[in-house]
Design a protein around this motif. Sequence first.
Motif, short mmCIF file in Angstrom:
data_model
loop_
_atom_site.label_atom_id
_atom_site.label_comp_id
_atom_site.label_asym_id
_atom_site.label_seq_id
_atom_site.Cartn_x
_atom_site.Cartn_y
_atom_site.Cartn_z
N ASP A 214 0.82 -1.22 0.00
CA ASP A 214 0.00 0.00 0.00
C ASP A 214 0.85 1.26 0.00
N ALA A 215 1.93 1.26 0.80
CA ALA A 215 2.76 2.47 0.88
C ALA A 215 3.40 2.79 -0.46
N ALA A 216 3.90 1.76 -1.14
CA ALA A 216 4.52 1.97 -2.45
C ALA A 216 3.49 2.47 -3.45
N GLN A 217 2.28 1.90 -3.42
CA GLN A 217 1.23 2.36 -4.33
C GLN A 217 0.86 3.81 -4.05
N ASP A 218 0.79 4.18 -2.77
CA ASP A 218 0.46 5.57 -2.43
C ASP A 218 1.53 6.52 -2.96
N THR A 219 2.79 6.10 -2.87
CA THR A 219 3.88 6.94 -3.39
C THR A 219 3.72 7.18 -4.88
N LEU A 220 3.43 6.12 -5.62
CA LEU A 220 3.28 6.26 -7.07
C LEU A 220 2.08 7.14 -7.42
N ARG A 221 0.99 7.01 -6.67
CA ARG A 221 -0.18 7.86 -6.93
C ARG A 221 0.10 9.32 -6.61
N SER A 222 0.98 9.54 -5.63
CA SER A 222 1.31 10.94 -5.32
C SER A 222 2.08 11.60 -6.46
N TRP A 223 2.79 10.77 -7.23
CA TRP A 223 3.51 11.31 -8.39
C TRP A 223 2.59 11.45 -9.59
N VAL A 224 1.80 10.40 -9.84
CA VAL A 224 0.88 10.39 -10.99
C VAL A 224 -0.48 9.89 -10.48
N PRO A 225 -1.40 10.78 -10.15
CA PRO A 225 -2.66 10.37 -9.54
C PRO A 225 -3.44 9.34 -10.35
N PHE A 226 -3.29 9.36 -11.67
CA PHE A 226 -4.06 8.44 -12.51
C PHE A 226 -3.24 7.21 -12.92
N ALA A 227 -2.12 6.96 -12.23
CA ALA A 227 -1.32 5.76 -12.51
C ALA A 227 -2.05 4.51 -12.02
N ALA A 228 -1.68 3.36 -12.58
CA ALA A 228 -2.13 2.05 -12.08
C ALA A 228 -0.95 1.46 -11.32
N PRO A 229 -0.96 1.48 -9.98
CA PRO A 229 0.28 1.23 -9.23
C PRO A 229 0.45 -0.17 -8.66
N ARG A 230 -0.38 -1.14 -9.03
CA ARG A 230 -0.29 -2.44 -8.37
C ARG A 230 0.89 -3.26 -8.88
N ASN A 231 0.81 -3.87 -9.97
CA ASN A 231 1.82 -4.67 -10.68
C ASN A 231 1.03 -5.54 -11.66
N PRO A 232 1.13 -5.22 -12.95
CA PRO A 232 2.01 -4.26 -13.60
C PRO A 232 1.74 -2.81 -13.14
N VAL A 233 2.80 -2.04 -13.15
CA VAL A 233 2.71 -0.63 -12.81
C VAL A 233 2.67 0.17 -14.11
N ASP A 234 1.55 0.88 -14.33
CA ASP A 234 1.38 1.70 -15.53
C ASP A 234 1.51 3.16 -15.13
N ILE A 235 2.62 3.77 -15.50
CA ILE A 235 2.89 5.15 -15.12
C ILE A 235 2.37 6.11 -16.19
N THR A 236 1.81 5.55 -17.27
CA THR A 236 1.16 6.27 -18.38
C THR A 236 2.15 7.13 -19.16
N GLY A 237 1.62 7.88 -20.07
CA GLY A 237 2.45 8.75 -20.91
C GLY A 237 2.98 9.98 -20.18
N GLN A 238 2.73 10.04 -18.86
CA GLN A 238 3.22 11.17 -18.09
C GLN A 238 4.74 11.27 -18.12
N VAL A 239 5.39 10.16 -18.47
CA VAL A 239 6.86 10.18 -18.55
C VAL A 239 7.35 11.17 -19.61
N THR A 240 6.48 11.51 -20.55
CA THR A 240 6.88 12.49 -21.57
C THR A 240 7.24 13.82 -20.92
N ASN A 241 6.52 14.16 -19.86
CA ASN A 241 6.78 15.41 -19.14
C ASN A 241 7.86 15.27 -18.07
#
Length: 705
Positions: free
Chosen positions: A344-371
């Motif tokens: 849960d803590a790791a998932q919360d961290t990823l959501r804090s970076w990208v609120p619309f990410a899918a943080p479970r596993n697979p982790v989808d950080i989306t196209g936000q990496v472009t920025n």
Amino acid sequence: MPIDFFSSQAASLSALFAPRSIAVVGASSNALKIGGIPVDYQRRFGFEGALYPVNPNADRIQDLPAFPSLRAIGQPVDLAILAVPSALVDGALDDAIAAGVKGVVLFSSGFAEVGAEGAAAQARLGDKARAAGVRLVGPNCLGFMNVARHVYATFSPAPGVGRVMPGRIGLVSQSGAFGAYAYAMARARGVGLSLWATTGNEADVQVADCLAWLAQDPDTDVIMAYMEGCRDGPRLRAALALAQANGKPVVMVKVGRTALGAEAAASHTAALAGDDAVYDAVFRQYGVLRARNLTEFFDLAHSAAVAGRPRDRSIGLFTLSGGVGALMADEASAQGLDVQPLGDAAQDTLRSWVPFAAPRNPVDITGQVTNDMTLIERTARVMLDDRGFASWMGFLAAAGASDAFWPVLRSLVTSLREAYPDTLLAVSTLLSPERRAELEAMRCLVFADPSDGIRTIAALAGLKPAAEVAAAPASIKASLTLAPGTMSEPDALALLADAGVPVVAHRVVRSADEAAAAADVLGDAVVVKIVSADIPHKSDVGGVALGLRGAAQARAAFERTRDHALTARPDARLDGALVARMLTGGVECIAGVHRDPVFGPVLMFGLGGIHVETLRDVSLRALPITRDDALAMVRELRAFAILNGARGRPPADLDSIADALCALADFAQRAGDSLDSAEINPLIARPQAEGGCVAVDALVVGRAP
């Protein structure tokens, strides 16, 4: 055959595969002819030892002094390459033996591949070479190349087109044409080789010998092999065991999966194709990675050389695309990889970076990496710090093709490799060969297709480290001699019971009155079956009566089954009947041993009925086996869930099944060559509280001398 069988062969094979001096018999001044190509290759490609052309009709060959015979050289010769017509082979081999040559490569064809007469001539060559202590590769082969030592004992045109670079993968093939094509593929894919060898008809040196030599070669980490058949199953098993014990992954292409394929293989090399299911079982026993095609052949071998094996089957999946993430998750699940979700803590961290990410596993950080390109590495570190995945794979879409993204990718791999040195790293993206090679030099796998990557990682995860390889079970000396032919069921059950297989309570009776008395003693429901070694399948002739209760029913069943059997088979000898307690419940299984022409006795286990008859859901092991092998056989059935307590049923006693399989295997080994086959059908698998498994019916056939 023990592993140390090959230790005595190591020196003789080293003289063959790493010679200090080479003679070419039948040498030609024409560098395009079979006898001229190996002379040309040694000169052009940097062989550092002595090179002696042998041709009685020439004084010089390709600017080298020529000799009329091997004996005329007057200097030690480690390797003689015989490029002469088949009619001259006998004399050339005699000359090699007289000259003290240590190894021979025989290109010539016209032996076992052309018929019985050629096979007999080939056998004489092999016997002669072995008697003299000379190692012989061929006949009907393309020879070998020791790439690191610049030895080119071949007439294949492949190295003339372009040479592979030295590397730590050994490649051995029974087929010269396949071997030459694989060499060209290795060159095209930038795969470095240590040794390349083709064995042809295998009058002496077999694929197994090459495997064993490579397993002990300090310059080889991974072994690739192509087989069409095997004449010496124990030798192949010992070689595979040696490779496994030394931590050398073996990647195998074995043709002949189908009846048509087996027929084609036999006609090509006169090799015994054997039963492909048995080959598959042997490969599984020794951790061989079996490739289905050439692409997989090289992917598995190259990946094993680059990355080795992961610590376990856990994997973290990173993606820039939710759809591809689902694709990778499906493939990972199908391959038995452990895709555990992040905490849960790791998932919360990823959501804090990208609120619309899918943080479970697979982790989808989306196209936000472009920025924010730093998201990739930061996310990977969160994943690996949280779960310590043995493998991590990132799908980066087509970003790898971008020059702007390349520094980011290179930095990602460099950083992750430094921080997580024991983690298998892989990326799926599009890269140039040069950039791919740079990442692979950092032990990061690169795949264009993420599904290929998942399958490869799963295969590598199935390899056992040398420290975990169990000691090979000792063979049991044959101490039991069976009479030829089919044994009666009571005799078969008695033999198996003596061996430790639990058998159903039963009585052998000679009359209707004895059948009635036996039914009273056994109690509950009983079965009456005729006893006749002449009728192995008793139910086919009405010789079985089920669900009998009480003396009267047993008495009548004795008469009825006897009459049915005599009507159907008046020529059969009847030896009374077997009255046995009728078991209810449990799961019907089948266990047996049959004699494979290549590997000898093979143990089989499966679920009975439709599972074995239609679905062929069985597991196999060549004997001898360990108890762990027996348990693995049970667990690898596709229908294992039925034994393990499907739909709330109590699970079968797996330990008792393993014990019964080991007892059956021990019986088969003690019977040795006198056993043709043994079968328990059914073997009723029951819960431990009900007494575990029980053999209800048995068929044992002695082998004719």
